[in-house]
Design a protein around this motif. Structure first.
Motif, PDB file in Angstrom:
ATOM      1  N   VAL A  80     -60.386  20.182  -3.819  1.00  0.00           N
ATOM      2  CA  VAL A  80     -59.052  20.363  -4.314  1.00  0.00           C
ATOM      3  C   VAL A  80     -58.811  19.073  -5.031  1.00  0.00           C
ATOM      4  O   VAL A  80     -58.332  18.916  -6.299  1.00  0.00           O
ATOM      5  CB  VAL A  80     -58.117  20.921  -3.476  1.00  0.00           C
ATOM      6  N   LEU A  81     -59.117  17.986  -4.345  1.00  0.00           N
ATOM      7  CA  LEU A  81     -58.932  16.577  -5.013  1.00  0.00           C
ATOM      8  C   LEU A  81     -59.654  16.278  -6.038  1.00  0.00           C
ATOM      9  O   LEU A  81     -59.094  15.714  -7.209  1.00  0.00           O
ATOM     10  CB  LEU A  81     -59.090  15.508  -3.739  1.00  0.00           C
ATOM     11  N   GLY A  82     -60.819  16.637  -6.142  1.00  0.00           N
ATOM     12  CA  GLY A  82     -61.678  16.416  -7.324  1.00  0.00           C
ATOM     13  C   GLY A  82     -61.119  17.046  -8.526  1.00  0.00           C
ATOM     14  O   GLY A  82     -61.238  16.717  -9.650  1.00  0.00           O
ATOM     15  N   GLU A  83     -60.708  18.460  -8.309  1.00  0.00           N
ATOM     16  CA  GLU A  83     -60.209  19.325  -9.380  1.00  0.00           C
ATOM     17  C   GLU A  83     -58.904  18.650 -10.027  1.00  0.00           C
ATOM     18  O   GLU A  83     -58.656  18.407 -11.125  1.00  0.00           O
ATOM     19  CB  GLU A  83     -60.022  20.631  -9.050  1.00  0.00           C
ATOM     20  N   VAL A  84     -58.153  17.951  -9.147  1.00  0.00           N
ATOM     21  CA  VAL A  84     -56.810  17.195  -9.696  1.00  0.00           C
ATOM     22  C   VAL A  84     -57.379  15.973 -10.569  1.00  0.00           C
ATOM     23  O   VAL A  84     -56.583  16.063 -11.501  1.00  0.00           O
ATOM     24  CB  VAL A  84     -56.124  17.025  -8.377  1.00  0.00           C
ATOM     25  N   ASN A  85     -58.231  15.582  -9.972  1.00  0.00           N
ATOM     26  CA  ASN A  85     -58.583  14.122 -10.712  1.00  0.00           C
ATOM     27  C   ASN A  85     -59.384  14.525 -11.913  1.00  0.00           C
ATOM     28  O   ASN A  85     -59.241  13.963 -13.200  1.00  0.00           O
ATOM     29  CB  ASN A  85     -59.553  13.376  -9.974  1.00  0.00           C
ATOM     30  N   ARG A  86     -60.121  15.744 -12.013  1.00  0.00           N
ATOM     31  CA  ARG A  86     -60.767  16.041 -13.219  1.00  0.00           C
ATOM     32  C   ARG A  86     -59.858  16.543 -14.141  1.00  0.00           C
ATOM     33  O   ARG A  86     -59.747  16.478 -15.538  1.00  0.00           O
ATOM     34  CB  ARG A  86     -61.818  17.182 -12.915  1.00  0.00           C
ATOM     35  N   ALA A  87     -58.828  17.436 -13.793  1.00  0.00           N
ATOM     36  CA  ALA A  87     -57.609  17.784 -14.796  1.00  0.00           C
ATOM     37  C   ALA A  87     -56.681  16.849 -15.357  1.00  0.00           C
ATOM     38  O   ALA A  87     -56.159  16.891 -16.523  1.00  0.00           O
ATOM     39  CB  ALA A  87     -56.905  18.904 -14.285  1.00  0.00           C
ATOM     40  N   LEU A  88     -56.546  15.682 -14.680  1.00  0.00           N
ATOM     41  CA  LEU A  88     -55.401  14.774 -15.024  1.00  0.00           C
ATOM     42  C   LEU A  88     -56.194  13.419 -15.147  1.00  0.00           C
ATOM     43  O   LEU A  88     -56.123  12.524 -14.394  1.00  0.00           O
ATOM     44  CB  LEU A  88     -54.363  14.718 -13.987  1.00  0.00           C
ATOM     45  N   GLN A  89     -56.294  13.021 -16.251  1.00  0.00           N
ATOM     46  CA  GLN A  89     -57.229  11.759 -16.517  1.00  0.00           C
ATOM     47  C   GLN A  89     -56.656  10.979 -17.432  1.00  0.00           C
ATOM     48  O   GLN A  89     -57.298   9.855 -17.762  1.00  0.00           O
ATOM     49  CB  GLN A  89     -58.651  12.295 -17.045  1.00  0.00           C
ATOM     50  N   ARG A  90     -55.741  11.303 -18.447  1.00  0.00           N
ATOM     51  CA  ARG A  90     -55.331  10.353 -19.346  1.00  0.00           C
ATOM     52  C   ARG A  90     -53.717   9.980 -19.109  1.00  0.00           C
ATOM     53  O   ARG A  90     -52.740  10.964 -18.818  1.00  0.00           O
ATOM     54  CB  ARG A  90     -55.171  10.990 -20.796  1.00  0.00           C
ATOM     55  N   GLY A  91     -53.195   8.723 -19.436  1.00  0.00           N
ATOM     56  CA  GLY A  91     -51.732   8.241 -19.457  1.00  0.00           C
ATOM     57  C   GLY A  91     -51.053   8.654 -18.393  1.00  0.00           C
ATOM     58  O   GLY A  91     -51.322   8.521 -17.115  1.00  0.00           O
ATOM     59  N   TYR A  92     -49.913   9.475 -18.575  1.00  0.00           N
ATOM     60  CA  TYR A  92     -49.168   9.835 -17.545  1.00  0.00           C
ATOM     61  C   TYR A  92     -49.470  10.820 -16.631  1.00  0.00           C
ATOM     62  O   TYR A  92     -49.242  10.851 -15.437  1.00  0.00           O
ATOM     63  CB  TYR A  92     -47.677  10.420 -18.218  1.00  0.00           C
ATOM     64  N   GLN A  93     -50.868  11.416 -16.911  1.00  0.00           N
ATOM     65  CA  GLN A  93     -51.236  12.126 -15.933  1.00  0.00           C
ATOM     66  C   GLN A  93     -52.003  11.609 -14.949  1.00  0.00           C
ATOM     67  O   GLN A  93     -52.017  12.528 -13.613  1.00  0.00           O
ATOM     68  CB  GLN A  93     -52.440  13.195 -16.721  1.00  0.00           C
ATOM     69  N   ARG A  94     -52.511  10.552 -14.948  1.00  0.00           N
ATOM     70  CA  ARG A  94     -53.014   9.643 -13.775  1.00  0.00           C
ATOM     71  C   ARG A  94     -51.605   9.525 -12.718  1.00  0.00           C
ATOM     72  O   ARG A  94     -52.079   9.780 -11.429  1.00  0.00           O
ATOM     73  CB  ARG A  94     -53.338   8.358 -14.086  1.00  0.00           C
ATOM     74  N   HIS A  95     -50.517   9.387 -13.166  1.00  0.00           N
ATOM     75  CA  HIS A  95     -49.536   9.129 -12.253  1.00  0.00           C
ATOM     76  C   HIS A  95     -49.126  10.435 -11.471  1.00  0.00           C
ATOM     77  O   HIS A  95     -48.737  10.500 -10.369  1.00  0.00           O
ATOM     78  CB  HIS A  95     -48.168   8.743 -12.773  1.00  0.00           C
ATOM     79  N   VAL A  96     -49.240  11.700 -12.314  1.00  0.00           N
ATOM     80  CA  VAL A  96     -48.938  13.029 -11.748  1.00  0.00           C
ATOM     81  C   VAL A  96     -50.251  13.122 -10.864  1.00  0.00           C
ATOM     82  O   VAL A  96     -49.801  13.865  -9.580  1.00  0.00           O
ATOM     83  CB  VAL A  96     -49.158  14.019 -12.893  1.00  0.00           C
ATOM     84  N   ALA A  97     -51.323  12.975 -11.283  1.00  0.00           N
ATOM     85  CA  ALA A  97     -52.294  12.934 -10.140  1.00  0.00           C
ATOM     86  C   ALA A  97     -52.371  12.172  -8.763  1.00  0.00           C
ATOM     87  O   ALA A  97     -52.381  12.915  -7.767  1.00  0.00           O
ATOM     88  CB  ALA A  97     -53.785  12.515 -10.696  1.00  0.00           C
ATOM     89  N   GLY A  98     -51.810  10.967  -9.006  1.00  0.00           N
ATOM     90  CA  GLY A  98     -51.519  10.514  -7.716  1.00  0.00           C
ATOM     91  C   GLY A  98     -50.348  11.036  -6.730  1.00  0.00           C
ATOM     92  O   GLY A  98     -50.658  11.048  -5.553  1.00  0.00           O
ATOM     93  N   ALA A  99     -49.198  11.381  -7.598  1.00  0.00           N
ATOM     94  CA  ALA A  99     -48.218  12.036  -6.655  1.00  0.00           C
ATOM     95  C   ALA A  99     -48.873  13.361  -6.180  1.00  0.00           C
ATOM     96  O   ALA A  99     -48.473  13.770  -4.998  1.00  0.00           O
ATOM     97  CB  ALA A  99     -47.219  12.367  -7.647  1.00  0.00           C
ATOM     98  N   SER A 100     -49.563  14.163  -6.922  1.00  0.00           N
ATOM     99  CA  SER A 100     -50.039  15.503  -6.407  1.00  0.00           C
ATOM    100  C   SER A 100     -50.964  15.191  -5.417  1.00  0.00           C
ATOM    101  O   SER A 100     -50.906  15.853  -4.154  1.00  0.00           O
ATOM    102  CB  SER A 100     -50.909  15.980  -7.576  1.00  0.00           C
ATOM    103  N   ILE A 101     -51.939  14.132  -5.248  1.00  0.00           N
ATOM    104  CA  ILE A 101     -52.649  13.984  -4.524  1.00  0.00           C
ATOM    105  C   ILE A 101     -52.050  13.451  -3.064  1.00  0.00           C
ATOM    106  O   ILE A 101     -52.233  14.033  -1.831  1.00  0.00           O
ATOM    107  CB  ILE A 101     -53.815  12.778  -4.590  1.00  0.00           C
ATOM    108  N   VAL A 102     -51.015  12.733  -3.243  1.00  0.00           N
ATOM    109  CA  VAL A 102     -50.262  12.359  -1.965  1.00  0.00           C
ATOM    110  C   VAL A 102     -49.430  13.724  -1.382  1.00  0.00           C
ATOM    111  O   VAL A 102     -49.331  13.915  -0.191  1.00  0.00           O
ATOM    112  CB  VAL A 102     -49.094  11.258  -2.312  1.00  0.00           C
ATOM    113  N   GLY A 103     -49.042  14.480  -2.212  1.00  0.00           N
ATOM    114  CA  GLY A 103     -48.380  15.817  -1.790  1.00  0.00           C
ATOM    115  C   GLY A 103     -49.340  16.426  -1.057  1.00  0.00           C
ATOM    116  O   GLY A 103     -49.132  17.316   0.068  1.00  0.00           O
TER     117      GLY A 103
END
Length: 111
Positions: A80-103
């Motif tokens: 699941v964490l790998g899919e989050v990182n794969r889907a969110l790779q650019r710009g603001y998406q990296r911050h969204v990925a970080g918040a999602s992983i923490v959640g």
């Protein structure tokens, strides 16, 4: 059905977190080989929905992803964490990925 294959359902607001959670719960009841076959598509669809710029939609999707992770358990956590990182790779998406992983990690905490 075609709109879901093309990912248009996300753009049209067709993705519902509760439905994805229910689909994952049903997948858990299937034989493991079928679960492994179908799960990447469902998780990928949810992760792609995190790309939206609308905060409330991202929050709802993040909550659904945390529930899915809790349902799947620690065995699927790295996937699941790998899919989050794969889907969110650019710009603001990296911050969204970080918040999602923490959640997700907070949702996995026992107790």
């Amino acid at each position: 059905p075609q709109q879901f294959r093309d990912g248009k359902a996300i753009q049209q607001g067709g993705l519902r977190g509760a439905i994805c959670v229910a689909v994952v719960k049903v997948l858990r009841l299937l034989p493991e080989s079928r679960t492994h076959l179908r799960l990447p598509h469902v998780i990928g669809t949810v992760c792609n929905a995190l790309r939206t710029r609308e905060q409330s939609a991202r929050d709802a999707t993040r909550k659904a992803l945390a529930e899915i992770s809790r349902t799947l358990g620690p065995y699927y956590l790295s996937f699941v964490l790998g899919e989050v990182n794969r889907a969110l790779q650019r710009g603001y998406q990296r911050h969204v990925a970080g918040a999602s992983i923490v959640g997700i990690l907070e949702a996995m905490e026992p107790g």
